[in-house]
Design an enzyme around this catalytic site. Sequence first.
Site, PDB file in Angstrom:
ATOM      1  N   ALA A   1       0.903  -1.141   0.042  1.00  0.00           N
ATOM      2  CA  ALA A   1      -0.094  -0.050   0.073  1.00  0.00           C
ATOM      3  C   ALA A   1       0.921   1.143  -0.025  1.00  0.00           C
ATOM      4  O   ALA A   1       2.233   1.108   0.343  1.00  0.00           O
ATOM      5  CB  ALA A   1      -1.047   0.065   1.206  1.00  0.00           C
TER       6      ALA A   1
ATOM      7  N   GLY B   1       0.401  -5.162   0.746  1.00  0.00           N
ATOM      8  CA  GLY B   1      -0.751  -4.937  -0.206  1.00  0.00           C
ATOM      9  C   GLY B   1      -0.263  -5.825  -1.603  1.00  0.00           C
ATOM     10  O   GLY B   1      -1.390  -6.425  -2.103  1.00  0.00           O
TER      11      GLY B   1
ATOM     12  N   GLU C   1      -0.376  -9.474  -1.056  1.00  0.00           N
ATOM     13  CA  GLU C   1      -2.018  -9.730  -0.823  1.00  0.00           C
ATOM     14  C   GLU C   1      -2.665  -9.744  -2.208  1.00  0.00           C
ATOM     15  O   GLU C   1      -3.550 -10.461  -2.506  1.00  0.00           O
ATOM     16  CB  GLU C   1      -2.668  -8.607  -0.049  1.00  0.00           C
ATOM     17  CG  GLU C   1      -2.067  -9.041   1.382  1.00  0.00           C
ATOM     18  CD  GLU C   1      -2.566  -7.953   2.489  1.00  0.00           C
ATOM     19  OE1 GLU C   1      -2.266  -6.871   2.238  1.00  0.00           O
ATOM     20  OE2 GLU C   1      -3.375  -8.294   3.439  1.00  0.00           O
TER      21      GLU C   1
ATOM     22  N   GLU D   1       3.903  -5.622   6.965  1.00  0.00           N
ATOM     23  CA  GLU D   1       3.109  -4.662   7.651  1.00  0.00           C
ATOM     24  C   GLU D   1       3.416  -4.356   8.996  1.00  0.00           C
ATOM     25  O   GLU D   1       3.329  -3.397   9.730  1.00  0.00           O
ATOM     26  CB  GLU D   1       1.672  -4.925   7.726  1.00  0.00           C
ATOM     27  CG  GLU D   1       0.978  -4.929   6.352  1.00  0.00           C
ATOM     28  CD  GLU D   1       1.322  -5.809   5.271  1.00  0.00           C
ATOM     29  OE1 GLU D   1       2.086  -6.692   5.487  1.00  0.00           O
ATOM     30  OE2 GLU D   1       0.456  -5.868   4.213  1.00  0.00           O
TER      31      GLU D   1
HETATM   32  C1  3H9 Z   1       0.475  -2.553   3.219  1.00  0.00           C
HETATM   33  O1  3H9 Z   1       0.714  -2.824   2.199  1.00  0.00           O
HETATM   34  C2  3H9 Z   1      -0.769  -2.472   4.049  1.00  0.00           C
HETATM   35  C3  3H9 Z   1      -1.816  -3.446   3.307  1.00  0.00           C
HETATM   36  O2  3H9 Z   1      -1.956  -4.915   4.032  1.00  0.00           O
HETATM   37  C4  3H9 Z   1      -3.062  -2.943   3.326  1.00  0.00           C
HETATM   38  C5  3H9 Z   1      -4.008  -2.521   2.998  1.00  0.00           C
HETATM   39  C6  3H9 Z   1      -5.445  -2.355   3.318  1.00  0.00           C
HETATM   40  N1  3H9 Z   1       4.597   3.466   0.216  1.00  0.00           N
HETATM   41  O3  3H9 Z   1      13.103   1.749   0.437  1.00  0.00           O
HETATM   42  P1  3H9 Z   1      13.596   2.455  -0.836  1.00  0.00           P
HETATM   43  C7  3H9 Z   1       9.322   5.028  -1.136  1.00  0.00           C
HETATM   44  S1  3H9 Z   1       1.708  -1.486   3.967  1.00  0.00           S
HETATM   45  C8  3H9 Z   1       5.239   4.571  -0.297  1.00  0.00           C
HETATM   46  O4  3H9 Z   1      14.639   3.626  -0.541  1.00  0.00           O
HETATM   47  P2  3H9 Z   1      14.945   0.078  -1.858  1.00  0.00           P
HETATM   48  C9  3H9 Z   1      10.597   5.287  -0.117  1.00  0.00           C
HETATM   49  O5  3H9 Z   1       9.846   6.101   0.872  1.00  0.00           O
HETATM   50  C10 3H9 Z   1       3.066  -1.349   3.095  1.00  0.00           C
HETATM   51  N2  3H9 Z   1       6.312   5.169  -0.574  1.00  0.00           N
HETATM   52  O6  3H9 Z   1      14.203   1.539  -1.836  1.00  0.00           O
HETATM   53  C11 3H9 Z   1      11.477   5.920  -1.047  1.00  0.00           C
HETATM   54  O7  3H9 Z   1      11.135   7.262  -1.508  1.00  0.00           O
HETATM   55  P3  3H9 Z   1      12.123   8.411  -1.653  1.00  0.00           P
HETATM   56  C12 3H9 Z   1       3.794  -2.903   3.258  1.00  0.00           C
HETATM   57  C13 3H9 Z   1       7.126   3.898  -0.346  1.00  0.00           C
HETATM   58  O8  3H9 Z   1      15.239  -0.290  -3.213  1.00  0.00           O
HETATM   59  C14 3H9 Z   1      11.230   4.991  -2.477  1.00  0.00           C
HETATM   60  O9  3H9 Z   1      10.198   4.550  -2.338  1.00  0.00           O
HETATM   61  N3  3H9 Z   1       5.077  -2.640   2.406  1.00  0.00           N
HETATM   62  C15 3H9 Z   1       6.794   2.600  -0.040  1.00  0.00           C
HETATM   63  O10 3H9 Z   1      15.811   0.119  -0.950  1.00  0.00           O
HETATM   64  C16 3H9 Z   1      12.585   4.035  -2.502  1.00  0.00           C
HETATM   65  O11 3H9 Z   1      12.361   3.056  -1.308  1.00  0.00           O
HETATM   66  C17 3H9 Z   1       6.127  -2.257   2.902  1.00  0.00           C
HETATM   67  O12 3H9 Z   1       6.504  -1.857   4.065  1.00  0.00           O
HETATM   68  C18 3H9 Z   1       5.390   2.443  -0.074  1.00  0.00           C
HETATM   69  N4  3H9 Z   1       4.813   1.305   0.296  1.00  0.00           N
HETATM   70  O13 3H9 Z   1      13.809  -1.050  -1.025  1.00  0.00           O
HETATM   71  C19 3H9 Z   1       7.368  -2.271   1.756  1.00  0.00           C
HETATM   72  N5  3H9 Z   1       7.894   1.792  -0.490  1.00  0.00           N
HETATM   73  O14 3H9 Z   1      13.029   7.997  -2.838  1.00  0.00           O
HETATM   74  C20 3H9 Z   1       8.275  -0.890   1.921  1.00  0.00           C
HETATM   75  C21 3H9 Z   1       8.846   2.142  -0.754  1.00  0.00           C
HETATM   76  O15 3H9 Z   1      11.460   9.483  -1.691  1.00  0.00           O
HETATM   77  N6  3H9 Z   1       9.172  -0.694   1.128  1.00  0.00           N
HETATM   78  N7  3H9 Z   1       8.473   3.729  -0.718  1.00  0.00           N
HETATM   79  O16 3H9 Z   1      12.822   8.417  -0.374  1.00  0.00           O
HETATM   80  C22 3H9 Z   1      10.309  -1.301   1.088  1.00  0.00           C
HETATM   81  O17 3H9 Z   1      10.456  -2.429   1.936  1.00  0.00           O
HETATM   82  C23 3H9 Z   1      11.359  -0.943   0.165  1.00  0.00           C
HETATM   83  O18 3H9 Z   1      11.000   0.220  -0.504  1.00  0.00           O
HETATM   84  C24 3H9 Z   1      11.655  -1.781  -1.059  1.00  0.00           C
HETATM   85  C25 3H9 Z   1      12.586  -1.424  -1.996  1.00  0.00           C
HETATM   86  C26 3H9 Z   1      12.341  -3.466  -0.541  1.00  0.00           C
HETATM   87  C27 3H9 Z   1      10.343  -2.229  -1.795  1.00  0.00           C
END
Ligand code: 3H9
Length: 704
Positions: free
Chosen positions: A60, A99, A102, A122
């Site tokens: 999400a 998400g 999911e 999450e």
């Molecule tokens: C969810 O899904 C809830 C559901 O169950 C429900 C719903 C009803 N959203 O980490 P990076 C941005 S909760 C917004 O440096 P990497 C991040 O801020 C979510 N922004 O890259 C950064 O921005 P900036 C569950 C996001 O290559 C840029 O993207 N998912 C999100 O080192 C690059 O990120 C997670 O918790 C996001 N979801 O790693 C996964 N994700 O460039 C969260 C990233 O402006 N994400 N950004 O600083 C990660 O773990 C890592 O970003 C990922 C890539 C491994 C994907």
Amino acid sequence: MTVRYELVNEIGVITIDNPPVNALSQAVREGLKNAIEGAKFDSSKALLILCTGRTFIAGADISEFGQLPKEPSLPSVLSAIENSEKPVIAALHGSALGGGFELALACHYRCAIPTAEVGLPEVTLGLLPGAGGTQRVPRLAGVEAALDLITSGAPIVAEKAQQLSLIDKVLEGDLQEVALGYAKALVASGAQPRRVRDITIDPATVADDLFVSYRSKLKKRARGQLAPQHIVSCIEAAAKGSFDQGLQTERALFIECRESEQSAAMRHMFFAERNASKVEGLPKETANREVRSVAVIGGGTMGGGIAMCFANAGIPVKLLEISDEALQRGLQLIAKNYGVSVKRGKLTEADAAARQRLITGTTLYADLADCDLVIEAVFESIEVKKEVFTKLDGVCKQKAILATNTSYLDVDAIAAVTSRPEDVIGLHFFSPANVMKLLEIIRGDKTSDEVLATSMSIAKKIQKVPVLSRVCFGFIGNRMLRQYTRETQLCLIEGSSPEQIDRVMVDWGMAMGPLAVGDLAGLDIGYKARQALSDEEKGEPKTYCIADTLAEMGRLGQKTGAGYYRYDPETRARSSDPEVLKIIEAEAHKQGVTRREISNDEILKRLTLALINEGFKILEEGIAQRPGDIDAVYVFGYGFPPYRGGPMFYADQLGLKNVYEMICAYRDKHGELYWTPSALLKELVQEEITLAQWVSDRSLPFRQ
Ligand code: 3H9
């Protein structure tokens, strides 16, 4: 277009293109829903969902939480996918998280390339999977695997996911090509939609006491946290009831988590961690220097840990010590640490050996001539450090980065002994350096942009969270810690016991209490540091006399079997020591302090407010770039509970007016010496502005 649809032969291909990580923003959700609806009426026989860029959907859009929900909701999009009459196939690459995973689970078939990872992180945001993840994973992978996967939040690679039946097929090759091939083969075989919700969990596969014992395990592993416990409830609902009932439980508990202060704090930390590496005013085009080889000076615990950080990232390291004997001791310590990792199953023997081979020793400064980065980790004395830097200036090649790991000293004064202060920077690691994620990066007055930018990117390469600090005594972390330690010592002399203080802070969420930390680090460290200070710099004796007395008695903490506590020589198990209370009472008597009962609430307030007030002063002086950086320092370097979001976020949660009034009350009671409220705090309270608002408006006072 964030979501495109095209018909490729008989396959309706839905492509999501929402950089950087294809998060499920409102536009993506809407685009997906429209594509699924539209495909009902075309000639497609199956639908394939894939993403462009470096990853499948990473979850999400975290920035949308905390705002008013926008339609369509993710659960409604996923039920449209699951209800589709045509088979829907997800094709995964990169990270299919939260998400995003999911969504894949709501599809009827899942394929992935081997490097893809899936997971439900999450819980690391104080949330639980809110779009069916807690109901679908146990139906596919079993209840125990679901508990492990969802309460840890850790991703797993495609092959492991396939073993757990979470992915149907792992395919080598170009994603689009192989996924289209898979979709066509499914159509050719007459495959029909297959819905995970239709799977029932056999109660015989679930042990009677599984949920009870898992909950109590989590009470220890994720002390104080709401989301992990709620995840267990959701999975229990999956095991014991229908899919629809389970979804209802999941929705209600997801909303409770989403609205909680814990989740707000952890979401704040998600962005704080990522923002910390951004340096305001640093031109984007600033070149990075190549760092292919590193030298570390000093083979003690700190130097050895730093060397391991680079070796772990595949970068060769030269370790310099003053004598062969000291060098051998240093290399043996490293070997011992790698041995522990092998024993614990964290590294294979071959990997440990390969890493160790990257670390070579020397006793000659001349051997450092070709290193790209040199990090000094010698004794904390400005004279010793100046001597080291004078030598480095003499031998290191042009454009080598010269870094000091000092935890308090003046980086500018160290840089000034070299002919190249622009190449000098502070890289402050935290002990144990190969474990702790924080790296304070200290920018001297003359440090060049290039050196700063390179340090930020090398920090990421060795998997640290870099936080920028300007020069001041103790930088961000230790400058604040001095205030926290001062209040700890004052509470101790005024009436508390070590056990009370540590228990209050641990119950509140700190990884360890301040006095147990002192025993772990060694009470000689603070003692020696104080010996180098003038009486004026040391401050009032009552803020350190107990610590000094213990150190002078040889009670140096865990390593001598006694400090604030006693330690079993074999197991290091901690126990109370009545002797310590006598020492405290004697010191109180000497200082003319009448001991009184101190409440738990007072301890918590004095320790946290001391941190917060100093944090504000650090911001008003421009030592830290932003409040979130201070929070990152405390969460990643000092065991501050992430679910409280760091001291500055916590201050905003308490309300700045409350914080200010409590500090003023302490000032009136204990005097101005320790409790003068920060000018920035006072100003924000007068203007009725929160810290979050202050961050987003550059025109506000004290913005640098
Ligand atoms: C969810 O899904 C809830 C559901 O169950 C429900 C719903 C009803 N959203 O980490 P990076 C941005 S909760 C917004 O440096 P990497 C991040 O801020 C979510 N922004 O890259 C950064 O921005 P900036 C569950 C996001 O290559 C840029 O993207 N998912 C999100 O080192 C690059 O990120 C997670 O918790 C996001 N979801 O790693 C996964 N994700 O460039 C969260 C990233 O402006 N994400 N950004 O600083 C990660 O773990 C890592 O970003 C990922 C890539 C491994 C994907």
